[in-house]
Design an enzyme around this catalytic site. Sequence first.
Site, short mmCIF file in Angstrom:
data_model
loop_
_atom_site.label_atom_id
_atom_site.label_comp_id
_atom_site.label_asym_id
_atom_site.label_seq_id
_atom_site.Cartn_x
_atom_site.Cartn_y
_atom_site.Cartn_z
N CYS A 69 -19.89 -5.22 -3.17
CA CYS A 69 -18.67 -4.42 -2.29
C CYS A 69 -17.84 -5.68 -3.22
O CYS A 69 -16.36 -5.47 -3.08
CB CYS A 69 -18.98 -4.58 -0.40
SG CYS A 69 -19.57 -3.44 -0.61
N LYS A 127 -14.35 -0.05 6.53
CA LYS A 127 -13.78 0.57 5.18
C LYS A 127 -16.14 1.52 5.53
O LYS A 127 -16.69 1.03 5.47
CB LYS A 127 -14.22 -0.34 3.50
CG LYS A 127 -15.52 -1.46 4.07
CD LYS A 127 -14.93 -1.71 2.10
CE LYS A 127 -16.47 -3.06 2.14
NZ LYS A 127 -17.57 -2.25 2.04
N ASP A 184 -17.64 -7.93 4.30
CA ASP A 184 -18.87 -7.34 4.84
C ASP A 184 -19.40 -8.66 5.35
O ASP A 184 -21.01 -8.50 5.42
CB ASP A 184 -19.85 -6.56 3.94
CG ASP A 184 -18.98 -5.09 3.88
OD1 ASP A 184 -18.19 -4.83 3.80
OD2 ASP A 184 -19.34 -4.94 1.65
#
Length: 203
Positions: free
Chosen positions: A139, A106, A34
Amino acid sequence: MTAPHPLAARTLLDLMGATPPRPHLGDSVLLIIDAQREYVDGALPLVGIDEALAAGGNVLARARAAGAPIVHILHRADGPLFNPQSHGYQPAPPLLPRDGETVIEKTKANAFAGTALHEALIATGRKSLIVIGFMTHNCVSSTVRAANEKGFTCTVVAPATATRDLPDGGGSTLPAAAVQAACLVGLSDTLARIAWTTDDLIG
């Protein structure tokens, strides 16, 4: 070598003699979680993001030079955050994917959930993951925990991760530095090696 003080705090991995060794970039997969503009100049700017991206850029350049497989994870959502039609979804420099590098979208905190990440990692033939990215408490942590359960050895590069201030449940704010430290130390206890500097990586 000086023996540890009998009362010094030690991780469970250390007590069991199971702390992962220093990872070689050339023998590992670099997993970038990310690294997106939402965390830079979007709705969720993180504390220390510029420094974390610079450290991540250092790791990425070294991993490429070592011939390590690179896997980029991008979070996607239908709402205002991480929407593929928005600025915030875009990868953040200097952690931009290159042609030939794996990019996986995702929708959950755990990058293995509902994605082909496990298969992509298995295809590399490597069990050592070097993990950088955002957010540390969400995450990154969720993905490292899942990777550990799937038999991968993880090293989290502390300076190439970051998080943000969070409400503490009592009307005050828990600073990002405290969230970051607690998360990394928690992972180090049973789940991962923490590279506290980029120099902890070999290669």
